[in-house]
Motif scaffolding. Sequence first.
Motif, short mmCIF file in Angstrom:
data_model
loop_
_atom_site.label_atom_id
_atom_site.label_comp_id
_atom_site.label_asym_id
_atom_site.label_seq_id
_atom_site.Cartn_x
_atom_site.Cartn_y
_atom_site.Cartn_z
N HIS A 65 0.87 -1.00 -0.32
CA HIS A 65 -0.18 -0.33 -0.05
C HIS A 65 0.94 1.43 0.08
O HIS A 65 0.76 1.88 -0.84
CB HIS A 65 -1.29 0.23 1.08
N LEU A 68 1.96 1.57 -4.24
CA LEU A 68 1.12 1.92 -4.34
C LEU A 68 0.71 3.61 -4.37
O LEU A 68 0.28 4.54 -4.99
CB LEU A 68 -0.15 1.45 -4.78
N PHE A 74 -1.80 7.69 -8.41
CA PHE A 74 -2.70 6.98 -7.16
C PHE A 74 -4.30 7.98 -6.88
O PHE A 74 -4.90 6.52 -7.27
CB PHE A 74 -1.91 6.84 -6.45
N ILE A 79 -7.70 0.30 -8.63
CA ILE A 79 -6.40 -0.22 -8.56
C ILE A 79 -6.63 -1.10 -8.17
O ILE A 79 -7.84 -1.58 -7.05
CB ILE A 79 -5.05 0.33 -7.42
N VAL A 81 -5.73 -5.39 -6.06
CA VAL A 81 -4.85 -6.04 -5.94
C VAL A 81 -5.64 -7.11 -5.35
O VAL A 81 -6.56 -7.77 -5.19
CB VAL A 81 -4.34 -5.51 -4.21
N PRO C 83 -6.27 -7.86 0.44
CA PRO C 83 -5.70 -7.96 2.00
C PRO C 83 -5.53 -5.95 2.47
O PRO C 83 -6.17 -5.29 1.42
CB PRO C 83 -4.03 -7.30 0.73
N LEU C 84 -5.35 -6.33 3.82
CA LEU C 84 -5.68 -5.11 4.01
C LEU C 84 -4.13 -4.70 5.10
O LEU C 84 -3.59 -5.09 4.99
CB LEU C 84 -6.69 -5.56 5.46
N SER C 85 -4.17 -3.33 4.98
CA SER C 85 -3.18 -2.98 5.64
C SER C 85 -3.64 -1.73 6.59
O SER C 85 -4.81 -2.11 6.82
CB SER C 85 -2.26 -2.28 4.41
N ARG C 86 -2.65 -1.26 7.52
CA ARG C 86 -3.09 -0.16 8.66
C ARG C 86 -3.65 1.06 7.80
O ARG C 86 -2.82 1.52 6.89
CB ARG C 86 -1.78 0.77 9.71
N HIS C 87 -5.12 1.54 8.62
CA HIS C 87 -5.38 2.47 7.94
C HIS C 87 -5.44 3.67 8.96
O HIS C 87 -5.04 3.74 10.13
CB HIS C 87 -6.66 2.50 8.61
N LEU D 43 -10.96 -0.85 11.88
CA LEU D 43 -10.91 -0.22 10.39
C LEU D 43 -9.56 -0.21 10.17
O LEU D 43 -8.57 -0.83 10.68
CB LEU D 43 -11.06 1.43 10.38
N TRP D 44 -9.74 -0.87 8.54
CA TRP D 44 -8.56 -0.90 7.84
C TRP D 44 -8.43 -0.66 6.56
O TRP D 44 -9.57 -0.60 6.34
CB TRP D 44 -8.23 -2.43 8.04
N ARG D 45 -7.62 -0.86 5.96
CA ARG D 45 -7.39 0.47 4.61
C ARG D 45 -7.24 -0.84 3.33
O ARG D 45 -6.67 -2.43 3.95
CB ARG D 45 -5.65 0.83 4.61
N VAL D 46 -7.87 -1.01 2.73
CA VAL D 46 -7.91 -1.63 1.43
C VAL D 46 -6.90 -1.40 0.52
O VAL D 46 -6.42 -0.18 0.44
CB VAL D 46 -9.37 -1.58 0.35
N VAL D 47 -5.48 -2.11 0.53
CA VAL D 47 -5.02 -2.40 -0.04
C VAL D 47 -5.13 -1.55 -1.40
O VAL D 47 -5.15 -2.42 -2.55
CB VAL D 47 -4.17 -2.65 -0.24
N GLY D 48 -4.14 -0.42 -1.54
CA GLY D 48 -4.05 0.50 -3.84
C GLY D 48 -5.50 0.68 -3.70
O GLY D 48 -5.77 1.04 -4.29
N GLN D 49 -6.09 0.96 -2.80
CA GLN D 49 -7.47 2.45 -3.14
C GLN D 49 -7.81 2.66 -2.12
O GLN D 49 -7.52 2.64 -0.86
CB GLN D 49 -8.90 1.23 -3.19
N TYR D 50 -8.30 4.24 -2.12
CA TYR D 50 -9.12 5.25 -1.21
C TYR D 50 -9.90 4.58 -0.51
O TYR D 50 -11.52 5.28 -0.72
CB TYR D 50 -9.30 6.32 -1.82
N ASN D 52 -11.90 1.80 2.81
CA ASN D 52 -11.64 1.46 4.13
C ASN D 52 -12.88 -0.17 4.60
O ASN D 52 -13.88 0.04 3.86
CB ASN D 52 -11.49 1.54 5.47
N VAL D 53 -12.04 -0.92 5.02
CA VAL D 53 -13.59 -2.23 5.14
C VAL D 53 -13.06 -2.11 7.16
O VAL D 53 -12.35 -1.95 7.99
CB VAL D 53 -12.47 -3.71 5.16
#
Lengths: 91, 91, 91, 91, 91, 91, 91, 91, 91, 91
Positions: A65, A68, A74, A79, A81, C83-87, D43-50, D52-53
């Motif tokens: 992330h 990207l 961006f 996108i 993934v 796939p998730l990443s830290r918000h 609260l998580w960020r979706v990788v490569g996108q603006y 969240n999940v």
Amino acid sequence: MLYYVAMQINIPETLDAERVETIKAAERSRAIEIQETGKWPHLWRVVGQYANVSIFDVESNDELHQLLSSLPLFPYMSIQVTPLSRHPAAI
Amino acid sequence: MLYYVAMQINIPETLDAERVETIKAAERSRAIEIQETGKWPHLWRVVGQYANVSIFDVESNDELHQLLSSLPLFPYMSIQVTPLSRHPAAI
Amino acid sequence: MLYYVAMQINIPETLDAERVETIKAAERSRAIEIQETGKWPHLWRVVGQYANVSIFDVESNDELHQLLSSLPLFPYMSIQVTPLSRHPAAI
Amino acid sequence: MLYYVAMQINIPETLDAERVETIKAAERSRAIEIQETGKWPHLWRVVGQYANVSIFDVESNDELHQLLSSLPLFPYMSIQVTPLSRHPAAI
Amino acid sequence: MLYYVAMQINIPETLDAERVETIKAAERSRAIEIQETGKWPHLWRVVGQYANVSIFDVESNDELHQLLSSLPLFPYMSIQVTPLSRHPAAI
Amino acid sequence: MLYYVAMQINIPETLDAERVETIKAAERSRAIEIQETGKWPHLWRVVGQYANVSIFDVESNDELHQLLSSLPLFPYMSIQVTPLSRHPAAI
Amino acid sequence: MLYYVAMQINIPETLDAERVETIKAAERSRAIEIQETGKWPHLWRVVGQYANVSIFDVESNDELHQLLSSLPLFPYMSIQVTPLSRHPAAI
Amino acid sequence: MLYYVAMQINIPETLDAERVETIKAAERSRAIEIQETGKWPHLWRVVGQYANVSIFDVESNDELHQLLSSLPLFPYMSIQVTPLSRHPAAI
Amino acid sequence: MLYYVAMQINIPETLDAERVETIKAAERSRAIEIQETGKWPHLWRVVGQYANVSIFDVESNDELHQLLSSLPLFPYMSIQVTPLSRHPAAI
Amino acid sequence: MLYYVAMQINIPETLDAERVETIKAAERSRAIEIQETGKWPHLWRVVGQYANVSIFDVESNDELHQLLSSLPLFPYMSIQVTPLSRHPAAI
């Protein structure tokens, strides 16, 4: 760890033409920079589209992330993934 | 000449279990055979799916169709083919 | 490393009823087993559907695929992995 | 009572850049404020996108709508809400 | 607490005709039973489809899932659940 | 005669803020006015969306279109209409 | 009162061939019977598909559902119903 | 008069293998027969799919439907028809 | 020769209001003009939408495109054309 | 080597009218120029749409992308490319 990444670029018509050129040049520099680290081993153009098909090789979801979202285009990309794993029949 | 190929496998429940195993073994052999020619340089498993993401490197559309339709699982696969070209920012 | 995983179960009507019960019992055991390792921290039922929403916490894409494909219902599930990443605003 | 909530943010290019920054800062503050009440446990960020999940834990549908519509980015988000219930195999 | 629920019925052709009749009769009884509790205040047929549009009034997501999964046709239905809240202009 | 009507509101960002407020106030008045005639018996907010789920009770298709197109937000709504009929198991 | 009705026929391969012929003959008879009442003024074949495009002219939603569900092929059809009203520029 | 026709073939697994071969042989004969009349000037295989892309040149919609429905594989094909007209920049 | 034509109108908010009225008046005149030739025998409004469902009766694909592209709203319409043929059960 | 190419043109309303005319004239010239090389053997208008259906005959994926991206309308087109191969029943 590999990921299939599909990027579709949609630059709004209302964006200033000069700014678009600046962003595209920055995008190109950043794309080359990331490729040189070995973390973006494949980058191909989709025929007939302002889009690419890419393979990323990173340590974690977070790293992907960060890479990207560091791309200057961006905010104007859609996108997708897809996480990849080893295929049992791959040689 | 490169193509992105996404294969999704859907084996009907009504197919005889033994025949399924025979087809899967044949698929594995044929997949290895094609990879050894260099025409199927990348083959990855999509995480969580009975599906793969592949890159083919062939001389023509005809050759790609011959390779794909020679796969024993071909009748049970849903395949999407995307032609690729060189990306201007690829190193 | 976290992933959002949505599983939709579609057991074909033609499958033997007894075998279905055996698979479901095995699925339940395996699901509990994985949860106890801490790698499947969240598992919820989607209201009105034979489907679940899950969070997995694993070391790699490969490990996630191994866990998912070890589920006895895997051949009868349609699975989407995100796939998730830290918000940045998460506390 | 739990809900899976997927938020996709689409800020129109025509919006004033300064106003965007103000809204984003307010969004961040409000998101932290709600999380601190315990009603937005994940609260998580979706990788490569603006995007969240999220998981919300609220008393009622009405309370969930009040929380979501209190977000400063609400007018610029596409939100999908999925009610969750306890999974019989969850430990 | 209200939910909009859309149910689409898909009974496989391979199901025994007599068993289908038994299930439909049981479905009818159970549907009436739930309606009599006041928890299923509205049930309408979609014109031209073997489908219905319903409103449920329940205490929680869990209760809604218990009611829906208690329907004899549940294994043969595709169900979409949409949580509702009070509309500011409703009288 | 009943119809299920789903309305999704999409007000373009380029619309003048004051005009938006005027339209919304007029929408509210007109919505209350129609409800008071008994022809719009149910109006609910979809949780997390600027959208509603409604039931209309009118004499004809023509009357329904006249009512819907009289709404001040009509030009900014995406509307889906589903004709309903009596369900054989409704009490 | 007019409705646009699109019917797509999907007869499962597992259905007995003789029974299929019986149902098709009955469908034809019933279709003619309804047309002769004037309630099904238009019936066209979609080119290249086992599907039709129809206009129905009925008193109510209930009547339309009764007519459609009386068709012998109803269990094997996917039907979409669109209510129509007078167009202001129609002559 | 030209039409773009896309045909996707889906032969159910439950169909008898011998009957499938008979139908395919008949399909091949009929396809050649129609091409020889000049009414099916182009027929191409879609790479990686059991599907074709075709151009038909016929007198009318009725004639096109008669030709397509005369194909032995017609019951097992999903067909999309797009009417074409002369392009102002075609030479 | 008949065609089913579905037209959805999407006039951008940025278009000058006066110009919109001029185009709509011209559209109305042109629509009446074509109907009077007998080539546009049916024109209905879709309930709840700025859209119509039409039947055209023309000599060829080219004539249909000429008629449709002569409509003043053509640049703002999304149009789907479905060729129709005689239905064997139509009376 | 043949490709089926579908091009949909979407010119934003905000684009200056004069510039649109200039681009369209340039598009027409370039389209004729490519056709004269024999690499764009078929170009048809889709009835009722600002879209075309085309067949390209080129040496490689790269050549196809160069041709398509050389079209003045390329930034305003949504393009789908389908690689074709010889059909076994084509004469």
